[in-house]
Design a protein around this motif. Sequence first.
Motif, PDB file in Angstrom:
ATOM      1  N   ALA A  12       0.557  -1.360   0.248  1.00 54.71           N
ATOM      2  CA  ALA A  12      -0.452  -0.239  -0.332  1.00 54.71           C
ATOM      3  C   ALA A  12       0.530   0.618   0.302  1.00 54.71           C
ATOM      4  N   ASP A  20       5.336   3.732   4.460  1.00 56.67           N
ATOM      5  CA  ASP A  20       6.162   3.555   5.986  1.00 56.67           C
ATOM      6  C   ASP A  20       6.579   4.994   6.093  1.00 56.67           C
ATOM      7  N   VAL A  50       7.711 -12.035   4.257  1.00 52.55           N
ATOM      8  CA  VAL A  50       7.647 -10.927   5.565  1.00 52.55           C
ATOM      9  C   VAL A  50       9.437 -10.926   5.765  1.00 52.55           C
ATOM     10  N   THR A  88      15.297 -12.676   7.998  1.00 43.62           N
ATOM     11  CA  THR A  88      15.945 -12.016   8.796  1.00 43.62           C
ATOM     12  C   THR A  88      17.438 -12.894   8.550  1.00 43.62           C
ATOM     13  N   GLY A  91      18.137 -13.987  12.829  1.00 37.98           N
ATOM     14  CA  GLY A  91      17.859 -14.573  12.588  1.00 37.98           C
ATOM     15  C   GLY A  91      17.603 -14.055  14.621  1.00 37.98           C
TER      16      GLY A  91
HETATM   17  N1  LIG Z   1       2.830   0.236   2.890  1.00 38.00           N
HETATM   18  C1  LIG Z   1       2.797  -1.419   2.771  1.00 38.00           C
HETATM   19  O1  LIG Z   1       1.700  -1.484   2.448  1.00 38.00           O
HETATM   20  C2  LIG Z   1       3.760  -2.592   3.157  1.00 38.00           C
HETATM   21  C3  LIG Z   1       4.112  -3.712   3.045  1.00 38.00           C
HETATM   22  C4  LIG Z   1       5.195  -4.376   3.425  1.00 38.00           C
HETATM   23  C5  LIG Z   1       6.102  -3.664   4.117  1.00 38.00           C
HETATM   24  N2  LIG Z   1       6.367  -2.006   4.196  1.00 38.00           N
HETATM   25  C6  LIG Z   1       7.102  -1.460   5.074  1.00 38.00           C
HETATM   26  O2  LIG Z   1       8.014  -1.253   3.684  1.00 38.00           O
HETATM   27  C7  LIG Z   1       9.567  -1.722   4.428  1.00 38.00           C
HETATM   28  C8  LIG Z   1      10.215  -2.849   4.985  1.00 38.00           C
HETATM   29  O3  LIG Z   1       9.664  -4.248   4.851  1.00 38.00           O
HETATM   30  P1  LIG Z   1       9.925  -5.479   4.290  1.00 38.00           P
HETATM   31  O4  LIG Z   1       8.951  -6.668   5.081  1.00 38.00           O
HETATM   32  O5  LIG Z   1      10.662  -6.115   2.976  1.00 38.00           O
HETATM   33  O6  LIG Z   1      11.327  -5.715   5.160  1.00 38.00           O
HETATM   34  P2  LIG Z   1      11.284  -5.497   7.013  1.00 38.00           P
HETATM   35  O7  LIG Z   1      10.046  -6.137   7.738  1.00 38.00           O
HETATM   36  O8  LIG Z   1      11.679  -3.896   7.107  1.00 38.00           O
HETATM   37  O9  LIG Z   1      12.014  -6.279   7.344  1.00 38.00           O
HETATM   38  C9  LIG Z   1      13.791  -5.724   7.403  1.00 38.00           C
HETATM   39  C10 LIG Z   1      14.499  -6.836   7.781  1.00 38.00           C
HETATM   40  O10 LIG Z   1      14.396  -7.926   7.422  1.00 38.00           O
HETATM   41  C11 LIG Z   1      15.166  -8.896   7.248  1.00 38.00           C
HETATM   42  N3  LIG Z   1      15.726  -8.649   6.091  1.00 38.00           N
HETATM   43  C12 LIG Z   1      15.023  -8.199   4.699  1.00 38.00           C
HETATM   44  N4  LIG Z   1      15.506  -8.808   3.860  1.00 38.00           N
HETATM   45  C13 LIG Z   1      16.868  -8.645   4.110  1.00 38.00           C
HETATM   46  C14 LIG Z   1      17.702  -9.860   3.074  1.00 38.00           C
HETATM   47  N5  LIG Z   1      17.443  -9.309   1.958  1.00 38.00           N
HETATM   48  N6  LIG Z   1      19.054  -9.990   3.544  1.00 38.00           N
HETATM   49  C15 LIG Z   1      19.112  -9.813   5.379  1.00 38.00           C
HETATM   50  N7  LIG Z   1      17.812 -10.126   5.894  1.00 38.00           N
HETATM   51  C16 LIG Z   1      17.137  -9.451   5.036  1.00 38.00           C
HETATM   52  C17 LIG Z   1      16.307  -8.176   8.212  1.00 38.00           C
HETATM   53  O11 LIG Z   1      16.299  -8.651   9.214  1.00 38.00           O
HETATM   54  P3  LIG Z   1      17.052  -8.634  10.822  1.00 38.00           P
HETATM   55  O12 LIG Z   1      17.065  -7.167  11.174  1.00 38.00           O
HETATM   56  O13 LIG Z   1      15.929  -9.751  12.128  1.00 38.00           O
HETATM   57  O14 LIG Z   1      18.469  -9.346  10.222  1.00 38.00           O
HETATM   58  C18 LIG Z   1      16.153  -6.965   8.600  1.00 38.00           C
HETATM   59  O15 LIG Z   1      16.611  -6.567   9.091  1.00 38.00           O
HETATM   60  C19 LIG Z   1       9.291  -1.612   6.151  1.00 38.00           C
HETATM   61  O16 LIG Z   1       9.529  -0.097   6.385  1.00 38.00           O
HETATM   62  C20 LIG Z   1       7.939  -1.427   6.020  1.00 38.00           C
HETATM   63  O17 LIG Z   1       6.927  -0.976   6.948  1.00 38.00           O
HETATM   64  C21 LIG Z   1       4.662  -1.592   3.579  1.00 38.00           C
END
Ligand SMILES: NC(=O)c1ccc[n+]([C@@H]2O[C@H](COP(=O)([O-])OP(=O)(O)OC[C@H]3O[C@@H](n4cnc5c(N)ncnc54)[C@H](OP(=O)(O)O)[C@@H]3O)[C@@H](O)[C@H]2O)c1
Length: 165
Positions: A12, A20, A50, A88, A91
């Motif tokens: 979204a 975000d 996620v 993650t 982990g």
């Molecule tokens: N608007 C929407 O619909 C929407 C939907 C989803 C997410 N978002 C936002 O988008 C941003 C990103 O969300 P996200 O779900 O992609 O990730 P995230 O929840 O921000 O998670 C990032 C964490 O995931 C792990 N990670 C993710 N990708 C990795 C990779 N390639 N290699 C190693 N670890 C990895 C790491 O975990 P560790 O720190 O544990 O090592 C990293 O710190 C956030 O701000 C979230 O709130 C928005």
Amino acid sequence: MTDRPYTLLSCAMSIDGYIDDFADRQLPLSNEVDAERVDQVRASCDAILVGANTIWRNNPRLLIRSQALRDRRAAKGLPASPLKVAVTARGDIDPALRFFTTGGVGEIVYCTTPAVAKATRRFGEAATVVDAGDPIGLRRMLGDLTSRGPAGYSSRAVARCRHSS
Ligand SMILES: NC(=O)c1ccc[n+]([C@@H]2O[C@H](COP(=O)([O-])OP(=O)(O)OC[C@H]3O[C@@H](n4cnc5c(N)ncnc54)[C@H](OP(=O)(O)O)[C@@H]3O)[C@@H](O)[C@H]2O)c1
């Protein structure tokens, strides 16, 4: 070349282009109609992926809300909700969060090679920990997911669905 699942990104966005903010809580961007649409998208998928921060911050259940959609999946011989998948590097996600404790069918946590031993101890029975390389390789991860996909059903994964039910 490794087989990879059909993957879609569900995200979204605010009218001014943000997904975000910097607050600790979830930024509400969807309305009820959109939440229903997301439920339908989820119900068409085999897995939902996620990041670790989203699990910490939003504490999502990542289940299908609609009983009708759950019933439709059951009629096809599918679990009520898609497989939950986390990624993650470190982990160290809390296994007491709802991602792990609600209605799962065997959650999978992909983590970096150095974190596998620690994550395996941490999650115990709560999830299957899979080594996804160092750094994590998206192709390797998706290839592994494909190999786990249910036979006879097109493999699909939703990436980054944040909408908690
Ligand atoms: N608007 C929407 O619909 C929407 C939907 C989803 C997410 N978002 C936002 O988008 C941003 C990103 O969300 P996200 O779900 O992609 O990730 P995230 O929840 O921000 O998670 C990032 C964490 O995931 C792990 N990670 C993710 N990708 C990795 C990779 N390639 N290699 C190693 N670890 C990895 C790491 O975990 P560790 O720190 O544990 O090592 C990293 O710190 C956030 O701000 C979230 O709130 C928005």
